[in-house]
Scaffold this motif. Structure first.
Motif, PDB file in Angstrom:
ATOM      1  N   ASP A  73      72.357   8.950  40.460  1.00 34.16           N
ATOM      2  CA  ASP A  73      73.707   9.458  40.730  1.00 34.16           C
ATOM      3  C   ASP A  73      73.913  10.548  39.691  1.00 34.16           C
ATOM      4  OD1 ASP A  73      76.169   9.719  41.857  1.00 34.16           O
ATOM      5  OD2 ASP A  73      77.026   7.891  41.013  1.00 34.16           O
ATOM      6  N   VAL A  74      73.826  11.800  40.089  1.00 36.21           N
ATOM      7  CA  VAL A  74      73.585  12.904  39.166  1.00 36.21           C
ATOM      8  C   VAL A  74      74.875  13.669  38.851  1.00 36.21           C
ATOM      9  CG1 VAL A  74      72.255  15.009  38.795  1.00 36.21           C
ATOM     10  CG2 VAL A  74      71.246  13.099  40.090  1.00 36.21           C
ATOM     11  N   ARG A  75      75.211  13.737  37.575  1.00 38.59           N
ATOM     12  CA  ARG A  75      76.358  14.536  37.145  1.00 38.59           C
ATOM     13  C   ARG A  75      76.026  16.019  37.325  1.00 38.59           C
ATOM     14  NH1 ARG A  75      81.031  13.558  34.226  1.00 38.59           N
ATOM     15  NH2 ARG A  75      80.885  11.624  35.411  1.00 38.59           N
ATOM     16  N   ILE A  76      76.963  16.758  37.875  1.00 39.27           N
ATOM     17  CA  ILE A  76      76.742  18.170  38.164  1.00 39.27           C
ATOM     18  C   ILE A  76      76.703  18.970  36.872  1.00 39.27           C
ATOM     19  CG2 ILE A  76      77.714  20.184  39.313  1.00 39.27           C
ATOM     20  CD1 ILE A  76      78.907  18.120  41.357  1.00 39.27           C
ATOM     21  N   GLU A  77      75.623  19.689  36.649  1.00 37.15           N
ATOM     22  CA  GLU A  77      75.428  20.512  35.463  1.00 37.15           C
ATOM     23  C   GLU A  77      74.747  21.813  35.867  1.00 37.15           C
ATOM     24  OE1 GLU A  77      73.187  18.631  32.408  1.00 37.15           O
ATOM     25  OE2 GLU A  77      74.776  17.212  31.868  1.00 37.15           O
ATOM     26  N   LEU A 100      72.078  12.979  45.212  1.00 34.96           N
ATOM     27  CA  LEU A 100      73.404  12.389  45.096  1.00 34.96           C
ATOM     28  C   LEU A 100      74.131  13.033  43.924  1.00 34.96           C
ATOM     29  CD1 LEU A 100      75.094  10.125  46.484  1.00 34.96           C
ATOM     30  CD2 LEU A 100      74.333   8.617  44.624  1.00 34.96           C
ATOM     31  N   LEU A 101      75.251  13.668  44.205  1.00 35.73           N
ATOM     32  CA  LEU A 101      75.994  14.429  43.208  1.00 35.73           C
ATOM     33  C   LEU A 101      77.280  13.711  42.839  1.00 35.73           C
ATOM     34  CD1 LEU A 101      75.666  17.915  44.949  1.00 35.73           C
ATOM     35  CD2 LEU A 101      74.277  17.077  43.032  1.00 35.73           C
ATOM     36  N   GLU A 102      77.541  13.597  41.538  1.00 33.70           N
ATOM     37  CA  GLU A 102      78.764  12.953  41.074  1.00 33.70           C
ATOM     38  C   GLU A 102      79.627  13.955  40.320  1.00 33.70           C
ATOM     39  OE1 GLU A 102      79.955   8.764  39.100  1.00 33.70           O
ATOM     40  OE2 GLU A 102      78.680  10.028  37.843  1.00 33.70           O
ATOM     41  N   LEU A 103      80.865  14.095  40.761  1.00 34.36           N
ATOM     42  CA  LEU A 103      81.853  14.911  40.059  1.00 34.36           C
ATOM     43  C   LEU A 103      82.467  14.113  38.914  1.00 34.36           C
ATOM     44  CD1 LEU A 103      83.721  16.316  43.177  1.00 34.36           C
ATOM     45  CD2 LEU A 103      82.550  17.754  41.488  1.00 34.36           C
TER      46      LEU A 103
END
Length: 262
Positions: A73-77, A100-103
């Motif tokens: 679950d990947v934090r957007i950077e 999978l993108l997490e805001l």
């Protein structure tokens, strides 16, 4: 579900207990999704792959009919496509197709540039639990344009069944009725407060929009992700065919897939 990594199962016994719950619920495959980047930079792709393979061996030794696949679950950077390309950041099922993108939980950040960068390398963004993002709740109109630009939406089963309150429950139902949702996952963290269970949410979706749509959200679309295929974006019509073998067994993405292969 991976023991001792991130904010889920604290030990192997807890992970096994979660696996038992998932199997009893009809889940056959799970994409494990520890957080990556942001405050979780230590959760490297190599660590998650190794932990997933180790846990799969434990399940096989116990003859548990559950397949686990690596993911995050990947934090957007910034520079995210490069980090995916070199394997630092995991895509779902490690297929280098869907990520999978997490805001941040309190704000919405525009995703247009990132989605375009991902599309340029044949990857698709999947937005994790947008129904629980406070920024999106303040401006829900941002979701339809995102979907039209190719972003896929994954909601949490508990959001639909009321685990996060009536406001989020109503918003979740609205998104499903509008045809904006592509997956419903467990987002499982434990055996109690957020268990790996999908059956009540499947029942609710079937009541709301029909079994065919429920099969898309819980079975067909997740299977496509697990195999690196293409997710169907158009909504299927309703059917009267009963359980369809408990939706081909099930995808959850801790995030779960239809089994035996979610």
């Amino acid at each position: 579900m991976l023991p001792g990594i991130d904010d889920g199962a604290s030990c192997l016994a807890d992970a096994i207990a979660m696996a038992e719950i998932a199997v009893a619920d009809g889940i056959g495959t799970i994409v494990v999704t520890p957080h990556q980047l942001g405050n979780h930079a230590k959760n490297s792709g190599a660590m998650i792959r190794e932990a997933t393979a180790r846990f799969q061996r434990v399940l096989e030794e116990r003859r548990m009919p559950l397949r686990v696949l690596p993911g995050g679950d990947v934090r957007i950077e910034p520079d995210l496509p490069r980090k995916i390309r070199v394997g630092e950041v995991l895509t779902l099922a490690d297929r280098r197709r869907h990520i999978l993108l997490e805001l941040p939980h309190e704000v919405y950040l525009p995703l247009d540039r990132l989605l375009a960068d991902l599309a340029a390398v044949n990857m698709v963004g999947v937005l994790s639990h947008p129904e629980r993002n406070r920024g999106i709740l303040r401006q829900p109109g941002v979701l339809r344009p995102l979907v039209e630009r190719g972003c896929l939406l994954q909601l949490t089963a508990g959001s639909l069944t009321g685990a996060f309150g009536s406001e989020i429950q109503k918003f979740t139902a609205s998104l499903i009725e509008q045809g904006l949702v592509h997956f419903i996952s467990t987002d499982a963290h434990s055996t109690k407060t957020r268990a790996p269970v999908l059956r009540p949410a499947f029942e609710r979706v079937k009541e709301m929009v029909g079994e065919n749509v429920a099969l898309d959200l819980f079975c067909r679309n997740p299977r496509a992700v697990a195999t690196g295929g293409t997710v169907t974006r158009e909504r299927q019509g309703s059917t009267k065919s009963g359980w369809a073998n408990w939706f081909c067994k099930t995808f959850s993405s801790d995030h779960a897939v239809p089994g035996p292969i979610r």
